[in-house]
Design a protein around this motif. Sequence first.
Motif, PDB file in Angstrom:
ATOM      1  N   LYS A 118       6.808  -2.973   0.649  1.00 28.93           N
ATOM      2  CA  LYS A 118       7.274  -1.660   0.180  1.00 28.93           C
ATOM      3  C   LYS A 118       8.626  -1.761  -0.507  1.00 28.93           C
ATOM      4  N   GLU A 168       9.153   4.443   3.168  1.00 30.80           N
ATOM      5  CA  GLU A 168       7.789   4.848   2.801  1.00 30.80           C
ATOM      6  C   GLU A 168       7.771   6.123   1.960  1.00 30.80           C
ATOM      7  N   ASP A 195       0.219  -0.472   2.979  1.00 32.42           N
ATOM      8  CA  ASP A 195       0.890   0.325   4.012  1.00 32.42           C
ATOM      9  C   ASP A 195      -0.100   1.394   4.499  1.00 32.42           C
ATOM     10  N   SER A 196      -0.227   1.538   5.813  1.00 35.13           N
ATOM     11  CA  SER A 196      -1.305   2.390   6.348  1.00 35.13           C
ATOM     12  C   SER A 196      -1.186   3.843   5.878  1.00 35.13           C
ATOM     13  N   GLU A 197       0.056   4.343   5.789  1.00 31.89           N
ATOM     14  CA  GLU A 197       0.242   5.740   5.372  1.00 31.89           C
ATOM     15  C   GLU A 197      -0.192   5.920   3.919  1.00 31.89           C
TER      16      GLU A 197
HETATM   17 MG    MG Z   1       3.552   2.156   7.250  1.00 29.62          MG
END
Ligand code: MG
Length: 386
Positions: free
Chosen positions: A123, A219, A148-150
């Motif tokens: 990120k 994020e 990134d999961s989000e």
């Molecule tokens: Mg994340």
Amino acid sequence: MKKLSILGSTGSIGVSTLEIVAAHRDRFEVVALTAGNNLELLTKQIKAFSPQLVTVMSEESALKLKKMLPAKQPEIQYGVPGLIAAATAGDADMVVAAIVGAAGLVPTAAAVSAGKDIALANKETLVTAGHLIMRMVKEKGVKLYPVDSEHSAVFQSLQGQRYADVKRIILTASGGPFLNYPLDKLAGVSVADALAHPNWSMGQKITIDSATMMNKGLEVIEARWLFDMPGERIAVNIHPQSIIHSMVEYADGCVIAQLGVPDMKAPIAYALTYPERVTTGVKPLDLTELSGLTFFNPDYVRFPALKLAYRAMADGESTPTVLNAANEVAVEAFLSGRIKFTEIPLAIEKTMDVHQPHSLGSIEEVLSVDRWGREKTRELLGIKKL
Ligand code: MG
Ligand code: NAD
């Protein structure tokens, strides 16, 4: 066959990526691996995946690795030129950017320049140079998939929708290990306390970032660039169970969310195989087993780092680079026992306060601001180069 170059293969994301590759040998081939100092694990990965090129940090590590490998060896390179060689390896279709920190910027930028599709875990690349990278992505026509999961959740929640209909992005955050910790005791937490994340098993730096909630700040900036969304339209909800990975709110009041058991293999696989879905070994989600899902707003007194990220984003192109550099120095200083946990956001804020925001026209300029941010933070903390 998709040919992969994996930057940071010995890290948490790198290892999970190779688990997906191992489970789907018919789909993937590994052409390049890069790693830092874990030569034992790298040796095992080389034996299991037979890359053509391997890059390590230093010449010394390269010589050591050569001795550890049997007669038939891949090409071994080292340092930044080696990282660039792996990121641009002629054969690779996709580069998995899984180095931690701003060290990931140069190789990721090189991969985009070479027209490689990117599975982006790093990120910090978008935090430090988002406007430049996204411009290059457009110019080169490369596909940039979030790991990134989000961001994977947002990407999944945007499928089939119109950008013009999006009202807000809502990123969820677990709140980390100190969500309910007594505020007056936060200054005294140990490194081990801060590394004990309740839901996710990750590398050290991102685990500390999750404890300060700087991770969510980074994020928000990452989402700003990935989804071309101004900061005011990116909200953060604390959701301690980490089941809803993020959401998109639309003009009609509908919200689309993506859910799952917290395991990075799911978003990694989606980035590798989009638009297809493959088995991942992730435990199925059974909502009836959960006692409840809760949500609330972040507390900026407890988590000043998140507020600093919003401030950096509003400030101008160079301030997020400074925020990131200061954070990396402060996190290292905390991990090595030189500063207290609560000094991390203070050090970042002080560095931001003495920075004059300006625009950034090239990756070289980003690197120069990154160096300035690191030196200034060390100076303010009174520490020599770590
Ligand atoms: Mg994340
Ligand atoms: P990690 O510390 O476990 O692994 C980092 C990898 O990068 C290792 O292979 C290491 O050897 C290599 N590396 C470190 N410094 C380097 C340098 N200066 N030059 C070259 N190689 C270097 O980190 P991680 O947790 O896997 O995270 C990687 C990236 O993915 C980070 O940007 C992180 O924010 C992001 N991310 C991680 C997770 C997670 O679950 N771990 C989730 C979302 C995003």
